[in-house]
Structures are given as structure tokens and as C-alpha cells.
Design an enzyme around this catalytic site. Structure first.
Site, mmCIF file in Angstrom:
data_model
loop_
_atom_site.group_PDB
_atom_site.id
_atom_site.type_symbol
_atom_site.label_atom_id
_atom_site.label_comp_id
_atom_site.label_asym_id
_atom_site.label_seq_id
_atom_site.Cartn_x
_atom_site.Cartn_y
_atom_site.Cartn_z
ATOM 1 N N SER A 63 1.453 9.843 -8.485
ATOM 2 C CA SER A 63 1.060 8.935 -7.413
ATOM 3 C C SER A 63 1.957 7.710 -7.323
ATOM 4 C CB SER A 63 -0.390 8.467 -7.617
ATOM 5 O OG SER A 63 -1.292 9.502 -7.365
ATOM 6 N N GLN A 64 2.029 7.160 -6.136
ATOM 7 C CA GLN A 64 2.738 5.902 -5.898
ATOM 8 C C GLN A 64 2.148 4.834 -6.823
ATOM 9 O OE1 GLN A 64 2.367 4.706 -1.822
ATOM 10 N NE2 GLN A 64 3.308 2.718 -2.142
#
Length: 217
Positions: A65-66
Site C-alpha cells: 500500500s501507499q
């Protein structure tokens, strides 16, 4: 060999500074993200991408994930030391490492066997202790319930009742809910056995949640 150099630490500090500027305020979450080497969770060929604020493919149709998303979800949980946390979607293991740095008792479950084995091996090597499960996270992990907090790191079509049932009264569930391309991040506070308070925390895009209460197999 896992190596965390001054260069890596400098890039990590710059990344966390940028997250602060984007509105992340939880000091404990920011400190955890300064500590954990994100490049350990990515292929060595992509180390230069590790400290950019973006998601990145890790194989098996999944992503790491970012960083902003990891920080945002972690902050929404309002974690306290000793909280028992269920993470649905171990993925690379990066989010799990942040949760463990926040002194939680973590149960983490992954639908994809390859990712489960890889993350378990890496986190164990890094000295983290958690309960690593392989299976359908959309059903939660009832054998270890109840939980103070539950975090879902994949987009769901709806809020699985099984997860609400495994949450303690006063507990928080953070889950992205929507369609296959866009979801609303929901923070759900369980105020009673049949009473919840739902807060919409904005739009995000996640890979899809697999399993019986996700988007199927």
C-alpha cells in the site's frame, strides 16, 4: 542481505515528513514509519521506489500500500499499547510491521498462500512476533476473537457481519468499502452489540478483498 543504510534512513525521513505535510498527525504512527525499512518489503530491484508515496506491485496481483494509506488507516485505529488487532490482508507484511511497532498483539491473515509464507518468513526474520494465519480473511479469525481493533487492507463490497461480531464493544473497524475500482474508507465504532457508528473518511482505491464475504475466490 537486509541492509538499512544512512541513505535509506534519509529517504525514509523525507517520506515521513511529506506524510506530515499531507495531514498525518499521529506521532506514534509517524515514529513507527520512520523506524521500519519499507525497502525490506519490496524486491531489491525497486529499492528506489520504496520511499515514494505510492503503491507498488508485489506479485500475485497484490500491492504494497501507499505509505500515506498505511499511515492514514493506522491513525484511524486509535491504537493503544497492548491492543489486540486483527489485520485482514497481510500482503507484503509492511502494514503488519507498523502495527507491531505500535506495541499491539497482532493476528494477521492472508488469502494468498505464497504471500502468507513470504511475509511470515520476513517478519519472523526481522524479529517480529505475531500470529500469522493463511485463509479467508473476510470471515475474520474467530478463534482469536474478540479484538480491540480490526483493519482491512483490501476493498470490500460491504462490511462483513463476521468482522463486527468479532469486535469488542468500544472497538474500531477500519475498512474500505465500495466497488472494484473505488472505495470509501469507513471507520466503524462498535458502540453496543447492535449499535455502530460509521464515519466516512474519504475515497481510496485498493485491490479487492477475496473470500466468501469479499469478491469471491
Amino acid at each position: 542481505m537486509l541492509e538499512d543504510t544512512y541513505k535509506h534512513k534519509g529517504m525514509r525521513n523525507a517520506l515521513v515528513d511529506s506524510l506530515q505535510k499531507k495531514g498525518i498527525r499521529d506521532e506514534r504512527v509517524l515514529a513507527a514509519m520512520r523506524k521500519v525499512p519499507r525497502h525490506f518489503f519490496m524486491d531489491s530491484a525497486f529499492v528506489e521506489h520504496a520511499y515514494q508515496d505510492k503503491a507498488f506491485a508485489i506479485g500475485e496481483g497484490q500491492t504494497i500500500s501507499q505509505p500515506y494509506t498505511v499511515a492514514f488507516q493506522s491513525s484511524l485505529l486509535e491504537l493503544e499499547e497492548g491492543d489486540k488487532v486483527l489485520e485482514i490482508g497481510t500482503g507484503s507484511g509492511y502494514q503488519a510491521s507498523i502495527l507491531l511497532e505500535l506495541d499491539t498483539e497482532l493476528v494477521t491473515i492472508e488469502y494468498n498462500r505464497k504471500l502468507h509464507l513470504k511475509a511470515t518468513k520476513l517478519l519472523t526474520k526481522l524479529g517480529y512476533r505475531a500470529t500469522f494465519l493463511y485463509g479467508d480473511g473476510s470471515k475474520g479469525a474467530p478463534n482469536f476473537a474478540p479484538y480491540d481493533k480490526i483493519i482491512v487492507t483490501a476493498g470490500a463490497p460491504s462490511v462483513p457481519e463476521a468482522l463486527l461480531a468479532q469486535l469488542k464493544i468500544g472497538g474500531i473497524l477500519v475498512i474500505p468499502v465500495g466497488n472494484l475500482t473505488s472505495q470509501h474508507m469507513l471507520k466503524i465504532v462498535k458502540e453496543g452489540e447492535r449499535k455502530i457508528r460509521k464515519i466516512d473518511c474519504g475515497n481510496f482505491a485498493f485491490v479487492q478483498l477475496r473470500g466468501d464475504y469479499g469478491w469471491g475466490q
